[in-house]
Scaffold this motif. Structure first.
Motif, short mmCIF file in Angstrom:
data_model
loop_
_atom_site.label_atom_id
_atom_site.label_comp_id
_atom_site.label_asym_id
_atom_site.label_seq_id
_atom_site.Cartn_x
_atom_site.Cartn_y
_atom_site.Cartn_z
N ARG A 55 0.84 -1.20 0.00
CA ARG A 55 0.00 0.00 0.00
C ARG A 55 0.89 1.26 0.00
NH1 ARG A 55 -3.71 0.44 5.10
NH2 ARG A 55 -4.71 -1.40 4.25
N GLU A 59 8.09 3.82 2.33
CA GLU A 59 9.06 4.50 3.21
C GLU A 59 10.49 4.14 2.78
OE1 GLU A 59 8.23 6.63 5.42
OE2 GLU A 59 6.11 6.24 5.88
N ARG A 65 17.70 3.34 5.73
CA ARG A 65 18.33 3.52 7.05
C ARG A 65 18.35 2.19 7.81
NH1 ARG A 65 17.94 5.27 12.40
NH2 ARG A 65 15.77 4.66 12.60
N GLU A 138 13.95 -1.93 20.78
CA GLU A 138 13.66 -0.57 20.31
C GLU A 138 12.15 -0.33 20.19
OE1 GLU A 138 14.96 0.31 16.35
OE2 GLU A 138 14.88 2.48 16.67
N SER A 141 10.43 -0.35 23.59
CA SER A 141 10.66 0.88 24.36
C SER A 141 9.88 2.04 23.75
CB SER A 141 12.15 1.15 24.48
OG SER A 141 12.53 2.30 23.84
N GLN A 147 5.77 6.53 22.05
CA GLN A 147 6.25 7.11 20.78
C GLN A 147 5.45 6.56 19.59
OE1 GLN A 147 10.63 7.15 20.37
NE2 GLN A 147 10.72 6.86 22.56
N MET A 151 3.14 8.73 16.90
CA MET A 151 3.16 8.65 15.44
C MET A 151 1.74 8.50 14.91
SD MET A 151 6.29 6.26 14.27
CE MET A 151 7.95 6.72 14.72
N ILE A 156 0.56 9.50 10.92
CA ILE A 156 1.54 8.64 10.25
C ILE A 156 1.19 7.19 10.62
CG2 ILE A 156 4.02 8.11 10.02
CD1 ILE A 156 3.54 11.01 9.31
N TYR A 161 5.81 2.50 8.87
CA TYR A 161 7.09 3.18 9.08
C TYR A 161 8.05 2.32 9.90
CZ TYR A 161 10.41 6.81 10.35
OH TYR A 161 11.57 7.53 10.52
#
Lengths: 280, 260
Positions: A55, A59, A65, A138, A141, A147, A151, A156, A161
Motif C-alpha cells: 500500500r 518509506e 536507514r 527498540e 521501548s 512514541q 506517530m 503517520i 514506518y
C-alpha cells in the motif's frame, strides 16, 4: 490442570457437546490457549505486514536507514564469525581427511558445508541475536514511552514506518550478510589449510568453485530470505505488541532472540527436507 | 492590586464568552472498559470552539482513557464521539488520519522520538505534507521560537530537561496547526516554575492559534490558569461541571477537596 477442567463438565450434557466444550476450553485457557492466541495474533500481524507492504506511500528512506543498521552495522561481527568458522572447520576436519589421504578434498568440503548449512544458519543466528534483539527492544521501548501512539495521532502509519521497513530490511540484508560471511569463511579456511600445509589461493578457490553447483547455492540463498523475514517478523511482533512497561522491553528483546533462533532451525529443517525431496 | 484582579476577572469572563461559538467536539454516552473493569461510564461532554476544558480527577479515574478514545488510540465500547460533526468511529483509515491532523495530542511524557534530533522530531509529522524542505524548516524554526527553544534545534531528546521535552512536544503537536489540542497531564513531574511556564504556554497557544483544548490534569494551578470550563471525574463518571470559581464553591465536599 486441564484434566480437572475436563471433569468439571456437567455429566448431563451429551458426549459430543462436552468434547467440543472441553476442546474449546483447553484451546482458550492455560498455556495451550496462550499459544494459540499468540499464533492467531502473529498471523494477523503477518497479514497486516503484507497489506501495508503493497500500500503506498513507501518509506524508502527509512528502509535504506534500516538496511544500513541491519546490514552495514553487522558486517564486522559477521566477518569475525565467518572467519573463525572457516579456520575452525578446516583445522577440525583436516586430521580425519589426512588419515584417509584425502587432504585435497578439504576445499570442497569447506565449500559445501559452509555454503549449504553452516554459513546460513550461523549467520542467521548471529543476526537474530544482534538485529532481532535490537529491533525487539527498540520497538518495545517506543511502545512503552508512547512514541508509537505519538506517530499514530500525528496521522503517520507507525506499522508501515516501523514494522514494514524493519522486516524488509532483515529479509534483504541477512542473505547479503550470509554471502559475505561465506566468502570470509572461505578466507578463514584458506588460512586454516595453510597453517599446516601449502596451498595456493588460486588452486584453493578453483577447488571451492568446482565443488559447488546450482543445487548447493540456490536452496541456501532462498532459505536465507526466509531466515531474514522471520527474524524481522518475530522481533517486530514482540516489540510492537509489548505491553508490560520496562519489563516488557527486556521480554521483547529476549523473545525476539529465542523465538527467532527457533524459527531459523525449523525453517532449516524444512528447507533440508524440501531440497532433498526436490533433488531426487 | 484589587483593580488588576478585577481586570483579570473581566478578561476571564470575556474569554468564556469568546468560547461560546458552538461545539467542535461532542461526546455522548461514552463507555470504555478493560476486561471486567469499567473505566468510563456514560460520559457526556462538549468542547466549544476556542475553549480550554480542564478535566480534573484523581489518578486512575479514566481521564487519559477518555482522550485516547477521542483520537481512537482506544476504541470505545459504547457511545459516540463527534469531532467537527463527524462520528470518529465511522471514519475510514485515511479519513481518520486526516482528522487526527486536526487534533493535536501532547503526551504525558512528551513522547519525543528518542532516535531523532529535535529538528527531525518536529519535521516528522510534516513528512506526508506537500510543503517544500525550506517551508518545513521555516515552520520548525517558527514553532521552536513559539515555545522559546529555538536553540535546541539540533539537540537530541536525551539532552533536554523534562520541561524542555514538554515544550518540544507541544511544538511538535502544534506544527500541523491543529484546531483541537488534547493535553495529557502537561505539568506532571515538573517543578512549580516550569509548571507555570507550561500553563502560560498553553494559554498563549490558545490565543495565538485559536485552538480548542481538553486539558487532563490534577494540578490545580494549571487548571486555574488554563481553564475556561472544568469537569470533575470520579470513578469514570463526570460528577461536576462549571468554571473554576463555581467548582471551588461546589456543594460536593469531594469536589471542593481538590481546591483546598
Amino acid at each position: 490442570m486441564s484434566k480437572s477442567k475436563t471433569q468439571s463438565v456437567p455429566a448431563k450434557k451429551s458426549n459430543q457437546i462436552s468434547v467440543y466444550e472441553n476442546l474449546v476450553e483447553r484451546v482458550t485457557t492455560g498455556d495451550t490457549g496462550e499459544f494459540f492466541m499468540e499464533v492467531a495474533q502473529l498471523s494477523k500481524f503477518t497479514i497486516n505486514f503484507f497489506k501495508n507492504l503493497f500500500r503506498p506511500s513507501f518509506e524508502f528512506r527509512e528502509l535504506m536507514r534500516q538496511c544500513y543498521v541491519a546490514g552495514y552495522k553487522s558486517l564486522s561481527l559477521v566477518a569475525i564469525t565467518g572467519f573463525i568458522m572457516g579456520v575452525v572447520l578446516t583445522i577440525q576436519t583436516r586430521p580425519t581427511l589426512a588419515r584417509f589421504g584425502a587432504e585435497s578434498l578439504i576445499p570442497g568440503m569447506i565449500a559445501v558445508s559452509i555454503v549449504r548449512e553452516i554459513g546460513p544458519v550461523i549467520t542467521a543466528l548471529i543476526c537474530a541475536g544482534k538485529i532481532g534483539s535490537g529491533i525487539g527492544a527498540e520497538l518495545a521501548s517506543m511502545k512503552v514511552t508512547e512514541q508509537i501512539d505519538a506517530m499514530e495521532v500525528s496521522g503517520i502509519n507507525p506499522f508501515k514506518y516501523l514494522v514494514v521497513t524493519r522486516i524488509l530490511s532483515t529479509t534483504l540484508m541477512i542473505p547479503v550478510l550470509v554471502i559475505f560471511a561465506d566468502f570470509i569463511a572461505f578466507m578463514g579456511g584458506f588460512l586454516g589449510i595453510n597453517i599446516l600445509g601449502d596451498v595456493g589461493i588460486r588452486f584453493y578457490f578453483t577447488q571451492i568453485f568446482n565443488s559447488l553447483d546450482y543445487n548447493d547455492l540456490m536452496p541456501a540463498v532462498i532459505k536465507t530470505f526466509f531466515f531474514g523475514y522471520f527474524v524481522g517478523l518475530v522481533a517486530c511482533y514482540k516489540g510492537y505488541t509489548s505491553n508490560k512497561g520496562t519489563e516488557g522491553v527486556g521480554q521483547a528483546a529476549n523473545s525476539a532472540v529465542v523465538i527467532g533462533s527457533l524459527c531459523i532451525f525449523v525453517i532449516d529443517a524444512i528447507a533440508v527436507q524440501l531440497t532433498s525431496l526436490l533433488g531426487k | 492590586m484589587e483593580k488588576v484582579k478585577e481586570k483579570k476577572e473581566t478578561d476571564e469572563e470575556k474569554d468564556v464568552k469568546d468560547t461560546d461559538k458552538g461545539p467542535v467536539m461532542e461526546i455522548t454516552h461514552l463507555s470504555k472498559g478493560f476486561d471486567a473493569k469499567q473505566i468510563l461510564k456514560d460520559i457526556n461532554l462538549t468542547l466549544n470552539k476556542g475553549e480550554n476544558l480542564v478535566v480534573l480527577g484523581k489518578s486512575g479515574t479514566g481521564k487519559s482513557v477518555l482522550i485516547k478514545c477521542i483520537v481512537r488510540l482506544l476504541e470505545p465500547d459504547k457511545g459516540k464521539i463527534k469531532v467537527f460533526g463527524k462520528d470518529m468511529s465511522a471514519l475510514k483509515d485515511t479519513e481518520l488520519n486526516d482528522m487526527r491532523k486536526k487534533i493535536g495530542f501532547l503526551f504525558q511524557h512528551a513522547a519525543l522520538y528518542d532516535s531523532m534530533s529535535v529538528r527531525d522530531n518536529l519535521k516528522f509529522p510534516l513528512r506526508v505534507s506537500d510543503k517544500t524542505d525550506k517551508e518545513k524548516e521555516d515552520l520548525v524554526v517558527e514553532m521552536l521560537e513559539s515555545v522559546g527553544l529555538a536553540d535546541a534545534i539540533d539537540k537530541m531528546p536525551s539532552e533536554l530537561s523534562g520541561g524542555m521535552q514538554k515544550r518540544i512536544g507541544l511544538a511538535r503537536t502544534m506544527i500541523l496547526k491543529p484546531e483541537i489540542i488534547l493535553y495529557d497531564e502537561p505539568t506532571t513531574g515538573l517543578d512549580p516554575v516550569t509548571c507555570k511556564e507550561i500553563s502560560n504556554l498553553i494559554l498563549e497557544v490558545q490565543k495565538k492559534y485559536k485552538t480548542s483544548s481538553i486539558i487532563i490534569t490534577h494540578d490545580m494551578e494549571c487548571a486555574r490558569t488554563t481553564s475556561n470550563r472544568m469537569v470533575v471525574m470520579k470513578e469514570g463518571v463526570v460528577v461536576a461541571e462549571g468554571t473554576y470559581k463555581e467548582l471551588q464553591k461546589s456543594e460536593d465536599e469531594w469536589v471542593r477537596s481538590f481546591f483546598e
